[in-house]
Design an enzyme around this catalytic site. Structure first.
Site, PDB file in Angstrom:
ATOM      1  N   LYS A 109     -77.997 -14.192 -21.989  1.00 49.53           N
ATOM      2  CA  LYS A 109     -77.123 -15.374 -21.945  1.00 49.53           C
ATOM      3  C   LYS A 109     -76.905 -15.961 -23.353  1.00 49.53           C
ATOM      4  CE  LYS A 109     -78.197 -16.679 -17.166  1.00 49.53           C
ATOM      5  NZ  LYS A 109     -79.294 -15.740 -16.842  1.00 49.53           N
ATOM      6  N   ASP A 132     -74.068 -19.166 -28.668  1.00 48.90           N
ATOM      7  CA  ASP A 132     -74.123 -19.816 -29.978  1.00 48.90           C
ATOM      8  C   ASP A 132     -72.924 -19.347 -30.797  1.00 48.90           C
ATOM      9  OD1 ASP A 132     -75.142 -21.262 -32.240  1.00 48.90           O
ATOM     10  OD2 ASP A 132     -77.178 -20.905 -31.489  1.00 48.90           O
ATOM     11  N   SER A 186     -75.302 -19.251  -9.586  1.00 45.38           N
ATOM     12  CA  SER A 186     -75.764 -19.326  -8.193  1.00 45.38           C
ATOM     13  C   SER A 186     -76.703 -20.498  -7.948  1.00 45.38           C
ATOM     14  CB  SER A 186     -76.482 -18.016  -7.808  1.00 45.38           C
ATOM     15  OG  SER A 186     -77.556 -17.758  -8.691  1.00 45.38           O
ATOM     16  N   TYR A 208     -78.956 -18.620  -2.084  1.00 43.68           N
ATOM     17  CA  TYR A 208     -78.855 -17.204  -1.753  1.00 43.68           C
ATOM     18  C   TYR A 208     -77.736 -16.939  -0.756  1.00 43.68           C
ATOM     19  CZ  TYR A 208     -83.441 -16.626  -3.913  1.00 43.68           C
ATOM     20  OH  TYR A 208     -84.496 -16.605  -4.797  1.00 43.68           O
ATOM     21  N   GLY A 247     -83.409  -9.991  -7.068  1.00 46.75           N
ATOM     22  CA  GLY A 247     -84.693 -10.122  -7.744  1.00 46.75           C
ATOM     23  C   GLY A 247     -85.838 -10.196  -6.766  1.00 46.75           C
TER      24      GLY A 247
END
Length: 252
Positions: free
Chosen positions: A85, A88, A146, A206, A224
């Site tokens: 992620k 910058d 999410s 979810y 995950g």
């Protein structure tokens, strides 16, 4: 690397893996210890198209870990996806990607970017790579999230998609909760997927494979805890893979 792979774009490689393995499943191996990441990669590798890592939470990150992970990726034919992620200015991102302790550009096929800084964040990633290297690397733009109460709302999503589409030579697609782009070739990757809808106590929401792939038109599910916390992760990966790919095929 075989010449046939060297001549493929990253998008073509991913789609080839999806078709060959009949898998549009990415497992998120978000662990603190490298041995756990490698265990999940070994057990789930035959059933996935991508493995997602968070190298910055590993307490024992090392070159040996990278080598072992790349060996597993070659053996089981999956892409390595580092969920960094980046967010910058371009020059900082260039160094974060290529240098430091992690040297992400050397081992991760795909990374994520947050485009709040503007298109320079993507240009910074590209600047860290030589022209031939750019063909074997790519990024996903975060268009939606999410988690409950997140600020990736309609205006942000629209602008993120526009930037991603304009940088389509390096952007494979989007992290999102539904299909956000109609541009040919743009792929949609969705986290927060479990067999039953629900949430956790930290705001994660979810949705099911049927909802994400079948109804919302996304391409790759990212799972995950639903797999990694199972006592039988390989069997659970098989279950998610079959469900997601069945809905994916019905759309074709």
């Amino acid at each position: 690397q075989p010449s046939s792979l060297a001549n493929m774009s990253l998008r073509e490689r991913l789609l080839s893996i999806v078709e060959k393995k009949k898998s549009n499943l990415c497992v998120a191996a978000d662990f603190e210890h490298s041995a756990d990441v490698l265990r999940i990669a070994e057990e789930c590798g035959p059933h996935i198209c991508m493995l997602k890592t968070h190298a910055d939470i590993l307490v024992d990150f090392s070159d040996a870990f990278v080598t072992a992970l790349q060996d597993l990726a070659r053996r089981y034919d999956f892409l390595i996806f580092e969920d960094r992620k980046f967010a910058d200015i371009g020059k900082t991102v260039q160094h974060q990607y290529a240098a430091g302790t992690l040297k992400i550009s050397q081992w991760a096929d795909i990374v994520t970017v947050n485009v709040l800084p503007g298109p320079g964040v993507i240009q910074g990633l590209k600047a860290a790579l030589s022209e031939p290297e750019q063909k074997s690397r790519g990024c996903l733009v975060i268009a939606e999230m999410s988690s409950a109460g997140n600020l990736a709302t309609a205006d942000y999503t629209t602008n993120a998609v526009n930037i991603g589409e304009e940088e389509g030579d390096f952007v494979l697609g989007f992290i999102c909760q539904h299909r956000v782009s109609s541009k040919p070739g743009m792929l949609h990757f969705t986290p927060g997927v479990r067999l039953q809808e629900g949430g956790d106590n930290l705001g994660q929401c979810y949705l099911t494979p049927e909802e994400i792939v079948g109804r919302r038109g996304c391409d790759v599910i990212i799972v995950g805890r639903g797999i990694c916390q199972s006592s039988t992760p390989a069997e659970m990966a098989q279950t998610y893979r079959q469900l997601a790919y069945d809905f994916y095929q019905k759309r074709q």
